[in-house]
Motif scaffolding. Structure first.
Motif, PDB file in Angstrom:
ATOM      1  N   ALA A 103      26.996  27.686-143.072  1.00 31.34           N
ATOM      2  CA  ALA A 103      27.694  28.868-143.580  1.00 31.34           C
ATOM      3  C   ALA A 103      28.524  29.525-142.486  1.00 31.34           C
ATOM      4  O   ALA A 103      28.327  29.277-141.297  1.00 31.34           O
ATOM      5  N   VAL A 104      29.466  30.334-142.936  1.00 27.78           N
ATOM      6  CA  VAL A 104      30.271  31.152-142.023  1.00 27.78           C
ATOM      7  C   VAL A 104      29.994  32.598-142.416  1.00 27.78           C
ATOM      8  O   VAL A 104      30.703  33.193-143.221  1.00 27.78           O
ATOM      9  N   GLU A 105      28.889  33.116-141.906  1.00 26.53           N
ATOM     10  CA  GLU A 105      28.440  34.454-142.317  1.00 26.53           C
ATOM     11  C   GLU A 105      27.956  35.255-141.116  1.00 26.53           C
ATOM     12  O   GLU A 105      27.444  34.692-140.152  1.00 26.53           O
ATOM     13  N   SER A 106      28.066  36.566-141.226  1.00 26.90           N
ATOM     14  CA  SER A 106      27.538  37.447-140.196  1.00 26.90           C
ATOM     15  C   SER A 106      26.026  37.332-140.143  1.00 26.90           C
ATOM     16  O   SER A 106      25.379  37.014-141.141  1.00 26.90           O
ATOM     17  N   ALA A 107      25.453  37.575-138.980  1.00 27.94           N
ATOM     18  CA  ALA A 107      23.999  37.534-138.845  1.00 27.94           C
ATOM     19  C   ALA A 107      23.592  38.575-137.819  1.00 27.94           C
ATOM     20  O   ALA A 107      24.229  38.722-136.781  1.00 27.94           O
ATOM     21  N   ARG A 108      22.521  39.304-138.119  1.00 26.45           N
ATOM     22  CA  ARG A 108      22.011  40.273-137.161  1.00 26.45           C
ATOM     23  C   ARG A 108      20.700  39.714-136.617  1.00 26.45           C
ATOM     24  O   ARG A 108      19.883  39.229-137.380  1.00 26.45           O
ATOM     25  N   GLY A 109      20.515  39.796-135.329  1.00 23.50           N
ATOM     26  CA  GLY A 109      19.278  39.299-134.723  1.00 23.50           C
ATOM     27  C   GLY A 109      19.525  37.967-134.046  1.00 23.50           C
ATOM     28  O   GLY A 109      19.507  37.867-132.841  1.00 23.50           O
ATOM     29  N   SER A 110      19.814  36.934-134.820  1.00 26.21           N
ATOM     30  CA  SER A 110      19.930  35.602-134.231  1.00 26.21           C
ATOM     31  C   SER A 110      21.331  35.313-133.737  1.00 26.21           C
ATOM     32  O   SER A 110      22.322  35.574-134.405  1.00 26.21           O
ATOM     33  N   ARG A 111      21.386  34.758-132.551  1.00 29.91           N
ATOM     34  CA  ARG A 111      22.669  34.256-132.074  1.00 29.91           C
ATOM     35  C   ARG A 111      22.574  32.751-131.811  1.00 29.91           C
ATOM     36  O   ARG A 111      23.449  32.184-131.189  1.00 29.91           O
ATOM     37  N   ALA A 112      21.494  32.148-132.311  1.00 26.30           N
ATOM     38  CA  ALA A 112      21.368  30.696-132.184  1.00 26.30           C
ATOM     39  C   ALA A 112      22.136  30.076-133.348  1.00 26.30           C
ATOM     40  O   ALA A 112      21.577  29.482-134.260  1.00 26.30           O
ATOM     41  N   THR A 113      23.431  30.246-133.333  1.00 22.69           N
ATOM     42  CA  THR A 113      24.261  29.831-134.449  1.00 22.69           C
ATOM     43  C   THR A 113      25.648  29.424-133.954  1.00 22.69           C
ATOM     44  O   THR A 113      26.090  29.866-132.890  1.00 22.69           O
ATOM     45  N   GLU A 114      26.278  28.568-134.739  1.00 24.38           N
ATOM     46  CA  GLU A 114      27.661  28.187-134.458  1.00 24.38           C
ATOM     47  C   GLU A 114      28.585  28.640-135.594  1.00 24.38           C
ATOM     48  O   GLU A 114      29.677  28.113-135.765  1.00 24.38           O
ATOM     49  N   ALA A 115      28.113  29.635-136.346  1.00 25.17           N
ATOM     50  CA  ALA A 115      28.920  30.138-137.469  1.00 25.17           C
ATOM     51  C   ALA A 115      30.279  30.637-136.988  1.00 25.17           C
ATOM     52  O   ALA A 115      31.286  30.499-137.693  1.00 25.17           O
ATOM     53  N   THR A 116      30.306  31.211-135.790  1.00 28.93           N
ATOM     54  CA  THR A 116      31.567  31.748-135.273  1.00 28.93           C
ATOM     55  C   THR A 116      32.569  30.623-134.994  1.00 28.93           C
ATOM     56  O   THR A 116      33.772  30.796-135.153  1.00 28.93           O
ATOM     57  N   LEU A 117      32.058  29.465-134.590  1.00 23.35           N
ATOM     58  CA  LEU A 117      32.945  28.314-134.362  1.00 23.35           C
ATOM     59  C   LEU A 117      33.421  27.741-135.689  1.00 23.35           C
ATOM     60  O   LEU A 117      34.594  27.388-135.845  1.00 23.35           O
ATOM     61  N   ARG A 118      32.499  27.695-136.648  1.00 21.72           N
ATOM     62  CA  ARG A 118      32.904  27.220-137.978  1.00 21.72           C
ATOM     63  C   ARG A 118      33.986  28.136-138.538  1.00 21.72           C
ATOM     64  O   ARG A 118      34.884  27.692-139.243  1.00 21.72           O
ATOM     65  N   GLY A 119      33.891  29.420-138.183  1.00 22.01           N
ATOM     66  CA  GLY A 119      34.930  30.359-138.605  1.00 22.01           C
ATOM     67  C   GLY A 119      36.283  30.013-138.006  1.00 22.01           C
ATOM     68  O   GLY A 119      37.306  30.044-138.683  1.00 22.01           O
ATOM     69  N   PHE A 120      36.278  29.651-136.734  1.00 21.07           N
ATOM     70  CA  PHE A 120      37.535  29.262-136.080  1.00 21.07           C
ATOM     71  C   PHE A 120      38.167  28.086-136.814  1.00 21.07           C
ATOM     72  O   PHE A 120      39.360  28.068-137.133  1.00 21.07           O
ATOM     73  N   TRP A 121      37.324  27.093-137.126  1.00 19.82           N
ATOM     74  CA  TRP A 121      37.868  25.885-137.776  1.00 19.82           C
ATOM     75  C   TRP A 121      38.268  26.152-139.220  1.00 19.82           C
ATOM     76  O   TRP A 121      39.147  25.479-139.763  1.00 19.82           O
ATOM     77  N   THR A 122      37.643  27.162-139.843  1.00 19.16           N
ATOM     78  CA  THR A 122      38.071  27.561-141.183  1.00 19.16           C
ATOM     79  C   THR A 122      39.516  28.049-141.137  1.00 19.16           C
ATOM     80  O   THR A 122      40.351  27.654-141.959  1.00 19.16           O
ATOM     81  N   GLY A 123      39.798  28.905-140.155  1.00 21.27           N
ATOM     82  CA  GLY A 123      41.161  29.394-140.010  1.00 21.27           C
ATOM     83  C   GLY A 123      42.125  28.268-139.660  1.00 21.27           C
ATOM     84  O   GLY A 123      43.231  28.182-140.200  1.00 21.27           O
ATOM     85  N   TYR A 124      41.679  27.413-138.784  1.00 19.03           N
ATOM     86  CA  TYR A 124      42.529  26.304-138.327  1.00 19.03           C
ATOM     87  C   TYR A 124      42.914  25.390-139.493  1.00 19.03           C
ATOM     88  O   TYR A 124      44.083  25.036-139.675  1.00 19.03           O
ATOM     89  N   ARG A 125      41.918  25.043-140.284  1.00 17.64           N
ATOM     90  CA  ARG A 125      42.190  24.135-141.414  1.00 17.64           C
ATOM     91  C   ARG A 125      43.114  24.790-142.431  1.00 17.64           C
ATOM     92  O   ARG A 125      44.014  24.129-142.981  1.00 17.64           O
ATOM     93  N   ALA A 126      42.877  26.070-142.697  1.00 16.47           N
ATOM     94  CA  ALA A 126      43.709  26.761-143.693  1.00 16.47           C
ATOM     95  C   ALA A 126      45.171  26.732-143.269  1.00 16.47           C
ATOM     96  O   ALA A 126      46.058  26.448-144.074  1.00 16.47           O
TER      97      ALA A 126
END
Ligand code: FES
Ligand SMILES: [Fe+2]
Lengths: 157, 413
Positions: B386-409
């Motif tokens: 998923a590409v979603e905000s998260a509070r607490g955990s930063r063991a995630t690559e959602a922010t990178l998936r967000g970059f590639w979402t923009g890139y692909r679009a």
């Protein structure tokens, strides 16, 4: 006026500075400075604009030692060596204990994979304490000509 | 999906993958210049504070396109392509300054601060001979103009007439953070520039990546400046185009969960012979001590303790980019606070205890992906898909998936 023996102490300090870095004996480097020293690397861009943002700044020998801890134990970088060339050293003033010196430097960086580049050029602005026992940097300000650093700067200039 | 000269097919897994080919292919790079940098995106140009008076200007880049930003006599800010309308020379060749009009060095065509052509030497010829034809219209030969908008004193420009207004593009969760940092007048305290031998996207990924931060950057962990066990989180905006990751120094949680877990508090002095380096003060009431905000495609708003900076990345070919750091404080900084920022600058920039490591890591990836087959891809499944905000955990690559979402679009991939 500086006598020949005093001038030799300055030249010797400059040479030992280069040897400590270029021979990867960086642990010898803090000992070339006084306890309360200032070591700063700054770009010409910032200095000319009256902005003192340093690339690297150490106040006191402790911070010099911390930079060694950083490069030996903490930071990640591709292994590389420097070769310094220094020229045009002029003693601009001397009051009997403190000499103000200025010289040009050039650092060639050689990477682990063999890639070589002119990494940094600029001037050394030094305040050097002279005593009967030898010479030490009270202050060394490294003013880099280029505003840009290639990849990273971890070994002092 | 639109036309796609590179014939690249994105992996079926979507944004949990990014094909290595996009990091090195010159055709894709050329397409990015057109579809991303000249496309419907906003690009950071400079700070309002760097244009203090009428005639102030700065030069920068959007992608590879050279740009001038000016302030005119009415205080309005203009973005102009730094390319003479005569034969293409740079009009402004330095980083900035103050001018009443912009005059090209080559044949001295001159432009006002709005970019309109106002002077052509010998346009009537010499001794009745030569000169420009009657049909030559000054009005048709100004500098190419950008759309420019400011938010909180950050000046952005775009080539697009269609992209939404800047504030909307940045998005409410991101503008809230900008208002937090830019809540009073800022003052530039210096610049860094750093050339990186890697594709621009590797740096933008890196800046968004909370997973690497406390692993690669041993300085953070060693000196307990930033750890995944601290409270923090990620914020996702605009489908992930814009993201932030942040952490809250445990020094603010005394008696809280952090101590109860038996973890050591943030102690500045451990292992440092010159601990004054880390002298710091809590500037923001929310307690956030490290916040890295990334605005698609190439702008980063950074707070690492008391170091505040905007980072702007300019691509210089498929394998090269330059990172520009504008480091600032507030106009009303006390001398002590200003000194603290200058000393903490040892953490950031090309020689920063924290950021040194980022200099080389992109190059290692660039070299690592050399020679890969067309199908090889990076894997980004930390935290799921998923590409979603998260509070607490930063063991995630959602922010990178967000970059590639923009890139692909934008790339139609
Ligand atoms: S190229 Fe600018 S005046 Fe000719
Ligand atoms: Fe990093």
């Amino acid at each position: 006026m500086m006598n020949e023996a005093q001038r030799r102490l300055i030249d010797d300090l400059q040479a030992r500075y280069i040897r400590a870095i270029d021979d990867d004996r960086i642990e010898d480097w803090p000992g070339l400075f006084t306890e309360q020293c200032l070591y700063r690397i700054i770009t010409r861009e910032n200095l000319d604009a009256g902005m003192l943002l340093p690339l690297m700044e150490c106040r006191g020998q402790g911070m010099l030692a911390d930079r060694i801890t950083g490069l030996r134990k903490i930071n990640v970088y591709e292994p590389h060596r420097y070769t310094h060339q220094q020229s045009g050293l002029v003693v601009e003033s001397f009051d009997g204990t403190t000499a103000v010196c200025r010289s040009s430097y050039l650092v060639v960086r050689t990477m682990g994979n063999g890639a070589m580049s002119i990494f940094s050029t600029g001037v050394y602005l030094d305040k050097i304490e002279l005593s009967a026992t030898g010479a030490k940097f009270i202050e060394r300000i490294v003013v880099q000509d280029s505003r840009t650093v290639g990849t990273l700067l971890v070994i002092p200039l | 999906m639109g036309e796609n000269v590179s014939q690249l097919k994105w992996p079926d897994e979507g944004v949990t993958r990014a094909p290595y080919r996009v990091l090195a292919d010159p055709e894709i790079y050329a397409e990015e210049q057109r579809k991303i940098f000249r496309g419907p995106t906003w690009h950071y140009l400079c700070l309002d504070a760097e244009l203090p008076e009428a005639g102030s200007y700065r030069t920068t880049y959007i992608g590879e396109t050279p740009v001038i930003v000016t302030r005119d006599k009415d205080g309005a800010i203009h973005g102009l392509v730094n390319r003479c309308s005569h034969k293409g020379a740079l009009v402004c060749v330095d980083a900035g300054g103050k001018k009443n009009q912009l005059t090209c060095l080559y044949h001295a065509w001159s432009f006002n601060l709005q970019g309109d052509l106002v002077g052509v030497p010998f346009h009537k010829g010499v001794n009745g001979q030569g000169g420009m034809p009657e049909t030559f219209e000054y009005a048709n030969h100004g500098l190419e103009k950008l759309r420019v908008e400011s938010y909180c004193g950050l000046v952005f420009g775009t080539f697009s007439h269609h992209v939404e207004p800047l504030e909307q593009y940045i998005g409410p969760a991101m503008t809230a953070h900008m208002r937090r940092v830019f809540h009073k007048p800022v003052e530039v305290i210096g610049y860094y520039h750093q050339t990186l031998d890697n594709n621009w996207k590797l740096y933008m990924e890196n800046s968004r990546d909370p997973y690497h931060a406390t692993i690669l950057h041993a300085f953070y962990a060693t000196f307990k400046l930033n750890r995944l066990t601290m409270d923090g989180g990620i914020t996702i905006e605009h489908d992930g185009w814009n993201t932030m990751n942040f952490s809250i120094g445990a020094s603010l949680k005394e008696g809280g969960e952090y101590e109860k877990a038996g973890l050591r508090n943030v102690v500045e002095d451990v292992g440092l012979a010159g601990p004054e380096l880390l002298h710091r003060t809590q500037e923001f009431e929310d307690g956030i001590t490290v916040a890295i905000q990334s605005i698609f495609p190439t702008c980063v708003n950074q707070q690492i303790y008391n170091t505040l900076a905007i980072r702007q990345l300019t691509p210089q070919g498929p394998n090269k980019c330059e990172l520009h750091w504008t480091v600032f404080g507030y106009k009303d900084d006390t001398p002590e606070l200003r000194q603290m920022r200058l000393m903490q600058a040892n953490l950031i920039g090309p020689a920063g205890y924290v950021s040194i490591d980022d200099g080389v890591i992109g190059e290692y990836v660039q070299r690592g992906v050399g020679g890969t087959g067309v199908d090889a891809s990076a894997v980004m499944e930390m935290g799921g898909s998923a590409v979603e905000s998260a509070r607490g955990s930063r063991a995630t690559e959602a922010t990178l998936r967000g970059f590639w979402t923009g890139y692909r679009a934008l790339m139609g991939l």
